[in-house]
Design a protein around this motif. Structure first.
Motif, PDB file in Angstrom:
ATOM      1  N   ASP A  51      35.209  56.524  10.930  1.00 28.58           N
ATOM      2  CA  ASP A  51      36.087  55.510  10.291  1.00 28.58           C
ATOM      3  C   ASP A  51      36.642  55.702   9.000  1.00 28.58           C
ATOM      4  O   ASP A  51      37.009  54.995   8.329  1.00 28.58           O
ATOM      5  N   THR A  52      37.174  57.191   8.864  1.00 34.15           N
ATOM      6  CA  THR A  52      37.816  57.653   7.598  1.00 34.15           C
ATOM      7  C   THR A  52      39.029  57.049   7.312  1.00 34.15           C
ATOM      8  O   THR A  52      39.340  56.394   6.203  1.00 34.15           O
ATOM      9  N   MET A 102      31.362  52.942   1.186  1.00 32.43           N
ATOM     10  CA  MET A 102      31.467  52.531   2.519  1.00 32.43           C
ATOM     11  C   MET A 102      30.790  53.230   3.399  1.00 32.43           C
ATOM     12  O   MET A 102      30.724  54.602   3.153  1.00 32.43           O
ATOM     13  N   PRO A 103      30.195  52.780   4.424  1.00 30.58           N
ATOM     14  CA  PRO A 103      29.366  53.511   5.471  1.00 30.58           C
ATOM     15  C   PRO A 103      30.287  54.251   6.121  1.00 30.58           C
ATOM     16  O   PRO A 103      31.350  54.052   6.461  1.00 30.58           O
ATOM     17  N   GLU A 104      29.653  55.272   6.818  1.00 23.92           N
ATOM     18  CA  GLU A 104      30.396  56.273   7.791  1.00 23.92           C
ATOM     19  C   GLU A 104      31.261  55.307   8.692  1.00 23.92           C
ATOM     20  O   GLU A 104      32.501  55.686   9.171  1.00 23.92           O
ATOM     21  N   PHE A 105      30.304  54.519   9.673  1.00 28.76           N
ATOM     22  CA  PHE A 105      31.118  53.790  10.623  1.00 28.76           C
ATOM     23  C   PHE A 105      31.264  52.253  10.080  1.00 28.76           C
ATOM     24  O   PHE A 105      30.375  51.448  10.340  1.00 28.76           O
ATOM     25  N   MET A 106      32.439  51.827   9.362  1.00 31.32           N
ATOM     26  CA  MET A 106      32.735  50.591   8.802  1.00 31.32           C
ATOM     27  C   MET A 106      32.977  49.596   9.519  1.00 31.32           C
ATOM     28  O   MET A 106      32.443  48.518   9.679  1.00 31.32           O
ATOM     29  N   ARG A 107      33.334  49.820  11.133  1.00 33.82           N
ATOM     30  CA  ARG A 107      33.751  49.171  11.769  1.00 33.82           C
ATOM     31  C   ARG A 107      32.557  48.213  12.183  1.00 33.82           C
ATOM     32  O   ARG A 107      32.542  47.151  12.954  1.00 33.82           O
ATOM     33  N   ASP A 109      29.766  47.584  10.465  1.00 34.71           N
ATOM     34  CA  ASP A 109      29.065  46.882   9.284  1.00 34.71           C
ATOM     35  C   ASP A 109      29.547  45.640   8.756  1.00 34.71           C
ATOM     36  O   ASP A 109      30.559  45.611   8.019  1.00 34.71           O
ATOM     37  N   GLU A 110      28.975  44.573   9.304  1.00 31.67           N
ATOM     38  CA  GLU A 110      29.673  43.342   8.904  1.00 31.67           C
ATOM     39  C   GLU A 110      29.665  43.125   7.649  1.00 31.67           C
ATOM     40  O   GLU A 110      30.445  42.389   6.895  1.00 31.67           O
ATOM     41  N   VAL A 111      28.629  43.394   6.893  1.00 38.44           N
ATOM     42  CA  VAL A 111      28.355  43.172   5.361  1.00 38.44           C
ATOM     43  C   VAL A 111      29.470  43.753   4.549  1.00 38.44           C
ATOM     44  O   VAL A 111      30.035  43.269   3.645  1.00 38.44           O
ATOM     45  N   HIS A 112      29.602  45.185   4.930  1.00 34.78           N
ATOM     46  CA  HIS A 112      30.875  45.879   4.181  1.00 34.78           C
ATOM     47  C   HIS A 112      32.292  45.327   4.452  1.00 34.78           C
ATOM     48  O   HIS A 112      33.289  45.360   3.685  1.00 34.78           O
ATOM     49  N   LEU A 113      32.395  44.861   5.752  1.00 33.44           N
ATOM     50  CA  LEU A 113      33.566  44.445   6.198  1.00 33.44           C
ATOM     51  C   LEU A 113      33.972  43.051   5.198  1.00 33.44           C
ATOM     52  O   LEU A 113      35.271  42.789   4.608  1.00 33.44           O
ATOM     53  N   ILE A 114      33.084  42.171   5.274  1.00 32.90           N
ATOM     54  CA  ILE A 114      33.056  40.819   4.642  1.00 32.90           C
ATOM     55  C   ILE A 114      33.392  41.134   3.051  1.00 32.90           C
ATOM     56  O   ILE A 114      34.153  40.551   2.250  1.00 32.90           O
ATOM     57  N   ARG A 115      32.450  42.265   2.578  1.00 33.72           N
ATOM     58  CA  ARG A 115      32.613  42.416   1.161  1.00 33.72           C
ATOM     59  C   ARG A 115      34.219  42.729   1.138  1.00 33.72           C
ATOM     60  O   ARG A 115      34.833  42.535  -0.123  1.00 33.72           O
ATOM     61  N   ALA A 116      34.787  43.751   1.939  1.00 36.18           N
ATOM     62  CA  ALA A 116      35.969  44.268   1.707  1.00 36.18           C
ATOM     63  C   ALA A 116      37.087  42.911   1.715  1.00 36.18           C
ATOM     64  O   ALA A 116      37.948  42.965   0.776  1.00 36.18           O
TER      65      ALA A 116
END
Length: 609
Positions: A51-52, A102-107, A109-116
């Motif tokens: 997910d780079t 951000m984690p390697e596989f962003m798609r 990870d709901e937590v990081h997506l919502i944070r973004a």
């Protein structure tokens, strides 16, 4: 430029574009990076190995509002060039740090997506007030945001027309000249226009003399007409609905439904937008009704805010805090702050609205007060309470349950475990499980480890949706469906929905055709080898029992792909069927399958001898 000077309008556009690029270089760099990253993602399609570029796209989307806000702030404060470079350099460092956090596989990870998303929302609100933080800036603040509002609409119109025109041109080149325009090109064209043209066009309309805005008195007539005849009638309609519903609550003494929270929030948004749009006209002669509307709007919100708190607190008391409930509660608190401010201050500063929204968005992202930390702690507390009540947790140590756990408690605990595992990972259970167990479960989560976690905690998983099939429907779809283990099999064939209750050819196996069907009346899967009735052989599997077990243990929804894999054999053939989607009806006499997608794996058993 000499050519452009012959056409004054084109010359003006070119100069405006150049000035905008000079004023907002980092904003345009962000737009370009986001555009390239998105196009690369489109080109990669399902072949993406990481997910780079997703992360680049997210960081670039944050850079658009952040650098715009910093630039307008620096211009308004008349900062020197060195100070501007320093501020923008710090912003680049922060975005870089965020990228690597951000984690390697962003798609996934709901937590990081919502944070973004929260950070992006906060930066957009920052654009609204960053240049006008000093005293005596309210008029300039309104004129500035009015310009941005109209510029957004104009940019969207121009971009939409440009895209439609160029898309039709591509289609014409494809159909008339055989240019072979791939479908992805239309999406990439949209991205280029939205990211580059739309952004650049919008930036050219941001006022350069921000100080002069404090002295402007012009007011677009169209905004007044739109607000007075569109928004205000909607506000009145929402108010009547909500007040009537609140009266019903008082009369029947029933707790408010959760859905009312959304209506109260939408009413507040539309009402405040109306007030903000009409703000400059309140003190003008002949607009006394606007002052009355502003005064009574916030007073009328008080009982609605109380109802909003009742609706969300009831849900929190019953089920604890999750991210969604946190955001509703946060909006209720923010709305209360704004309402009380305008009720007790006759000449309230309208800048408080975007400031409060910006702070709420940013504070919700990180820290012990963030949506994710509070939700995690709340659900961990609920799980600990259930474990303690059932005698499974004594002085912080897990014990075997002394008595049988009720189905209701097991269901609630399973729901909590599933939430914590899906949203916060296996580390959420470190307080009760050893590090080695947590490490093993973490690796098990590749194929779904919620049931394994509940077993380690001392109870069997019970689906929160166990009774959903009583409504007559079931639906399963597999996790990590892109990975199919074909070890031990010779052929992989894709199953299509058209195989239901009718033979459908899948491909060639051992030199002959392979067909399949699911009998709707019996839910029996049949796989046939050979096209001649006198010579073919087939294997079959009755899905009634395995589907019933799935419904009983998992209810419905997303399940590990291994749960939807079934082995059966007969004669010379060994077959494994792996469903990626399976749905149908629950009947008195069994189950009926209405959809079945997936793969068929076949092995010739004669070769095993």
């Amino acid at each position: 430029m000499d050519f452009l000077e012959r056409f004054p309008s084109y010359d003006l556009v070119a100069k405006s574009a150049i000035r905008a690029a000079a004023r907002f270089p980092m904003t345009l760099v962000s737009a370009f990076v986001g555009c390239v990253a998105t196009i690369v993602l489109i080109e990669q399609g399902n072949n993406a190995t990481g997910d780079t570029f997703v992360k680049l796209m997210i960081v670039a989307s944050m850079g658009l509002p952040l650098f715009t806000a910093l630039t307008t702030f620096a211009e308004k404060q008349r900062l020197r060039l060195a100070s501007r470079f320093l501020i923008e350099g710090l912003a680049v460092v922060l975005l870089t740090v965020y990228y690597f956090s951000m984690p390697e596989f962003m798609r996934d990870d709901e937590v990081h997506l919502i944070r973004a998303v929260l950070l992006n929302i906060g930066f957009h609100f920052l654009v609204a007030f960053a240049p006008f933080l000093g005293r005596q800036q309210v008029q300039g603040f309104w004129q500035y945001n009015k310009t941005l509002f109209l510029r957004v609409l104009t940019s969207a119109l121009y971009s939409g027309v440009l895209y439609v025109g160029l898309a039709i041109a591509l289609a014409a080149a494809d159909h008339l000249f055989g240019a072979d325009v791939k479908p992805d090109r239309y999406g990439e064209l949209m991205i280029i226009i939205a990211a580059i043209f739309n952004t650049w066009f919008f930036l050219t309309g941001i006022p350069e003399d921000l100080d002069a805005l404090n002295h402007r008195e012009d007011y677009p007539k169209g905004i007044k007409v739109f607000t007075q005849f569109i928004l205000l009638p909607l506000v009145a309609l929402y108010f009547l609905i909500l007040i009537s519903y609140e009266a019903k609550i008082i009369i029947t003494w029933n707790w408010p439904r959760g859905w009312v929270s959304q209506l109260v929030l939408w009413y507040s948004v539309v009402g405040m937008l109306s007030l903000l749009l009409l703000h400059p006209l309140k003190e003008k002669v002949g607009n006394k009704w606007m002052r009355s509307f502003s005064k009574w709007f916030f007073r009328g919100l008080i009982p609605l805010v109380v109802m909003l708190f009742l609706a969300i607190t009831v849900r929190i008391q019953d089920y604890g805090i999750t991210e969604n409930r946190y955001f509703v509660l946060g909006m209720a608190i923010g709305l209360t702050v704004v309402v009380l401010y305008f009720v007790f201050r006759k000449a309230g500063d309208i800048r408080i609205v975007p400031i409060v929204l910006c702070l709420m968005s940013l504070l919700s992202t990180y820290g012990p007060w963030s949506a994710f930390s509070v939700s995690k702690a709340s659900q961990q507390g609920r799980l600990e309470t259930y474990l303690t009540q059932n005698g499974m947790l004594i002085n912080g140590t897990l014990q075997a349950a002394p008595d049988e756990i009720s189905t209701e408690d097991a269901r609630e605990m399973s729901s909590i475990v599933k939430y914590l595992n899906d949203w916060h990972g296996v580390r959420s259970f470190s307080a009760w499980l050893s590090d080695s167990v947590v490490a093993d479960l973490d690796s098990a989560n590749v194929t779904g480890g919620t049931k394994a976690i509940t077993l380690e905690l001392g109870f069997e998983y019970v689906s929160p949706y166990r009774h959903v099939p009583d409504s007559g429907r079931f639906r399963f779809y597999s996790q990590n469906r892109s990975v199919i283990d074909i070890t031990g099999y010779d052929h992989l064939l894709q199953l299509l929905r058209r195989g239901l209750d009718d033979w459908a050819e899948l491909g060639v196996v051992a030199g002959d055709s392979c067909f399949w069907l699911i009998e709707d009346s019996t839910s029996v899967v049949k796989v046939r080898f050979g096209s001649q009735p006198d010579y073919y052989s087939y294997v079959q599997l009755d899905l009634h029992e395995p589907i019933t077990k799935l419904i009983d243990s998992l209810g419905h929804g997303s399940v590990p792909i291994d749960e939807l894999a079934f082995d059966f054999s007969e004669g010379e053939w060994a077959v494994r069927i792996v469903f990626t989607a399976l749905s149908g009806d629950v009947r008195d006499d069994g189950v009926g399958v209405t959809r079945a997608d997936g793969y068929l794996l076949v092995r010739d058993r004669e070769e095993d001898k």
